[in-house]
Write a protein that holds these residues in place. Structure first.
Motif, PDB file in Angstrom:
ATOM      1  N   ILE A 149       0.837  -1.205   0.000  1.00  0.00           N
ATOM      2  CA  ILE A 149       0.000   0.000   0.000  1.00  0.00           C
ATOM      3  C   ILE A 149       0.871   1.255   0.000  1.00  0.00           C
ATOM      4  O   ILE A 149       0.593   2.229  -0.714  1.00  0.00           O
ATOM      5  CB  ILE A 149      -0.949  -0.007   1.216  1.00  0.00           C
ATOM      6  CG1 ILE A 149      -2.022  -1.085   1.024  1.00  0.00           C
ATOM      7  CG2 ILE A 149      -1.593   1.357   1.419  1.00  0.00           C
ATOM      8  CD1 ILE A 149      -2.867  -1.327   2.251  1.00  0.00           C
ATOM      9  N   ILE A 150       1.950   1.243   0.797  1.00  0.00           N
ATOM     10  CA  ILE A 150       2.872   2.383   0.810  1.00  0.00           C
ATOM     11  C   ILE A 150       3.425   2.628  -0.594  1.00  0.00           C
ATOM     12  O   ILE A 150       3.454   3.759  -1.084  1.00  0.00           O
ATOM     13  CB  ILE A 150       4.014   2.142   1.814  1.00  0.00           C
ATOM     14  CG1 ILE A 150       3.484   2.197   3.244  1.00  0.00           C
ATOM     15  CG2 ILE A 150       5.129   3.177   1.631  1.00  0.00           C
ATOM     16  CD1 ILE A 150       4.520   1.844   4.295  1.00  0.00           C
ATOM     17  N   GLY A 151       3.868   1.565  -1.257  1.00  0.00           N
ATOM     18  CA  GLY A 151       4.394   1.700  -2.606  1.00  0.00           C
ATOM     19  C   GLY A 151       3.361   2.223  -3.586  1.00  0.00           C
ATOM     20  O   GLY A 151       3.658   3.084  -4.427  1.00  0.00           O
ATOM     21  N   ASP A 152       2.113   1.709  -3.484  1.00  0.00           N
ATOM     22  CA  ASP A 152       1.050   2.162  -4.385  1.00  0.00           C
ATOM     23  C   ASP A 152       0.813   3.664  -4.261  1.00  0.00           C
ATOM     24  O   ASP A 152       0.724   4.378  -5.270  1.00  0.00           O
ATOM     25  CB  ASP A 152      -0.254   1.415  -4.080  1.00  0.00           C
ATOM     26  CG  ASP A 152      -0.197  -0.051  -4.486  1.00  0.00           C
ATOM     27  OD1 ASP A 152       0.704  -0.408  -5.279  1.00  0.00           O
ATOM     28  OD2 ASP A 152      -1.048  -0.830  -4.019  1.00  0.00           O
ATOM     29  N   GLN A 153       0.701   4.132  -3.026  1.00  0.00           N
ATOM     30  CA  GLN A 153       0.395   5.550  -2.824  1.00  0.00           C
ATOM     31  C   GLN A 153       1.595   6.435  -3.160  1.00  0.00           C
ATOM     32  O   GLN A 153       1.432   7.531  -3.711  1.00  0.00           O
ATOM     33  CB  GLN A 153      -0.053   5.794  -1.369  1.00  0.00           C
ATOM     34  CG  GLN A 153      -1.133   4.858  -0.855  1.00  0.00           C
ATOM     35  CD  GLN A 153      -2.281   4.657  -1.830  1.00  0.00           C
ATOM     36  OE1 GLN A 153      -2.726   5.599  -2.485  1.00  0.00           O
ATOM     37  NE2 GLN A 153      -2.762   3.419  -1.940  1.00  0.00           N
ATOM     38  N   GLN A 154       2.798   5.981  -2.845  1.00  0.00           N
ATOM     39  CA  GLN A 154       3.978   6.772  -3.168  1.00  0.00           C
ATOM     40  C   GLN A 154       4.167   6.929  -4.669  1.00  0.00           C
ATOM     41  O   GLN A 154       4.601   7.992  -5.142  1.00  0.00           O
ATOM     42  CB  GLN A 154       5.225   6.130  -2.547  1.00  0.00           C
ATOM     43  CG  GLN A 154       5.362   6.345  -1.060  1.00  0.00           C
ATOM     44  CD  GLN A 154       6.615   5.701  -0.509  1.00  0.00           C
ATOM     45  OE1 GLN A 154       7.123   4.723  -1.051  1.00  0.00           O
ATOM     46  NE2 GLN A 154       7.121   6.234   0.598  1.00  0.00           N
ATOM     47  N   ASP A 155       3.857   5.900  -5.431  1.00  0.00           N
ATOM     48  CA  ASP A 155       3.980   5.982  -6.890  1.00  0.00           C
ATOM     49  C   ASP A 155       3.160   7.152  -7.443  1.00  0.00           C
ATOM     50  O   ASP A 155       3.624   7.912  -8.303  1.00  0.00           O
ATOM     51  CB  ASP A 155       3.514   4.677  -7.537  1.00  0.00           C
ATOM     52  CG  ASP A 155       4.526   3.559  -7.363  1.00  0.00           C
ATOM     53  OD1 ASP A 155       5.658   3.849  -6.959  1.00  0.00           O
ATOM     54  OD2 ASP A 155       4.165   2.395  -7.627  1.00  0.00           O
TER      55      ASP A 155
END
Length: 462
Positions: A149-155
């Motif tokens: 989820i962190i990666g998804d939102q940071q992208d």
């Protein structure tokens, strides 16, 4: 109430009643509890808790709502549309509430204060160990989902800041694997190493604010959609009955608050099963409204084209959605250490029980073992998160375990508790409750088997 005789002999493995961190395992972020030795009095005695009925409702809602919310629009799509999703959730709600009430009843009968201790005391050693292993695996999988989820939102956020079109390859420092790893090492790892977690109340606040904000944004964007957002195919019926069951993992993952419910029940000023029934009913109705609002509006906005993480379906430039992404990142950054703490506590308890020593006897090596457990847990979850593409694949696996916490273990506890009643003549209600326990176990085992097999052979091996 009939007299109950429940096995709670911990000496089978040479276990002390405070094996490592197990006695403090899975305490609610908003609940202050005393060691079990101070709770030998009856629930109505002078050592009763301090949580009001309204406070207990808030805590249960907080425990229920979380990152699984992002996957609910995709669950409606999987189930075959709005009607199928609503019927599935309403049907599940009956079993979810009854499971919470059963756990409270068994907690009183066994005088235990955490989920796994109740299962251990009521169902015996083997089931208790299986329950603890299931909790460890479930928290491990949830930590992986948090990192994804962190990666998804940071992208999405980085794409806006770098002013690059979505999907375009940018500099190395904007690479998803690098940004997830950097965030994890800078923030999550330092928060995961301490023995105690004193910031849980802040994590609870962020989680609640973030969840409600995401729901509000999804509903508002459905009512007043952006011009560039065009929905895909809006399904009106499921493709098959198996498609409906494929939505089960998300629903189980979203509504699974059973593991943390037992400490909440024991923290109440009046820990009575009848009062608790009202608390969990109110809490689940609130959670149902939030999940349905997000699921229905998110699905109708994007249709079958909705992403497993609904926020990924919105344009990167949308500032209101960008704020929602920031809330989710902050919530996940503080929630990961709490879930890791729960999993580490189970591993610690299992290890000390296997060794046959108490925490007091092993204090010298506790810090070294804790740091090692944390590093191994952190690195494994990070490695898996870097190579698993979306949260849907993780939820499809751990959602089956959530079904065990909702159906299987409460059902086994109910069966064993009723079988332990010392009555020569069994009334009709006794047979009804035992039959209901069998139904819970059967249904939970089916959901776990079906969803887990589907996750392995369809999602992971595809």
């Amino acid at each position: 109430m009939a007299q109950v005789s429940i096995n709670n002999d911990y000496s089978e493995w040479g276990l002390s009643t405070d094996a490592g961190e197990r006695a403090r395992l899975l305490q609610s972020p908003c609940v202050d509890t005393a060691p079990k030795s101070e709770w030998e009095a009856s629930p109505g005695g002078p050592d009763r808790g301090t949580t009001s009925t309204l406070g207990a409702i808030f805590i249960v809602v907080n425990a229920c709502l979380g990152a699984g919310l992002l996957n609910f629009p995709a669950a409606f799509s999987t189930a075959g549309g709005v009607a199928a999703g609503i019927v599935l959730q309403m049907g599940m709600l009956v079993f979810i509430i009854s499971g919470l009430v059963i756990l409270a009843y068994c907690s009183q009968a066994s005088n235990e204060r955490t989920y796994q201790e109740v299962v251990w005391a009521v169902c015996g050693k083997l089931t208790g160990v299986l329950c603890e292993v299931a909790i460890a695996v479930y928290t491990f999988g949830t930590c992986i989902a948090f990192l994804i989820i962190i990666g998804d939102q940071q992208d999405k956020i980085i794409a806006v800041m770098a002013k690059e079109p979505e999907g375009a390859s940018g500099p190395w420092y904007t690479d998803r694997k690098f940004t997830i790893s950097l965030t994890a090492f800078l923030f999550i790892l330092p928060l995961s190493i301490p023995r105690e977690i004193g910031f849980q109340k802040y994590a609870s606040f962020l989680s609640v604010v973030g969840t409600w904000y995401v729901t509000a944004i999804v509903i508002i964007k459905y009512i007043w959609p952006d011009k560039e957002m065009t929905p895909g195919n809006i399904l009106t019926r499921p493709a098959s009955w198996m498609a409906v069951f494929n939505a089960m993992p998300t629903i189980c993952f979203g509504f699974q608050c059973h593991v943390s419910s037992v400490p909440v029940f024991n923290s109440m000023q009046q820990p009575e099963v009848k009062t608790w029934g009202g608390v969990v009913t109110a809490a689940m109705v609130i959670a149902l409204a939030v999940y349905m609002g997000t699921g229905i509006c998110g699905f109708l906005t994007f249709g079958a084209a909705v992403d497993p993480d609904v926020l990924l379906s919105y344009p990167s430039e949308d500032m209101a959605v960008a704020v929602a992404r920031a809330f989710i990142i902050l919530s996940v950054l503080t929630s990961y250490p709490i879930l890791h703490f729960c999993g580490r506590a189970v591993v610690e308890g299992l290890w000390l029980r296997y060794q046959g020593v108490s925490v007091e006897e092993d204090v010298g090596r506790e810090r070294r073992r804790r740091v090692l457990q944390t590093l191994v847990w952190f690195l494994l979850t990070l490695l898996l998160a870097l190579f698993i593409p979306d949260i849907g694949k993780v939820i499809s696996v751990i959602g089956g375990l959530a079904a065990c916490f909702i159906f299987v273990f409460p059902g086994l506890c109910l069966i064993q508790a009723k079988l332990s009643e010392m009555e020569e003549v069994k009334p009709a209600s006794w047979w009804v409750l035992v039959s209901y326990g069998v139904l819970l176990v059967t249904l939970g085992a089916f959901i776990f088997g079906q969803t887990t097999a589907n996750a392995i052979f369809v999602d992971l091996l595809a």
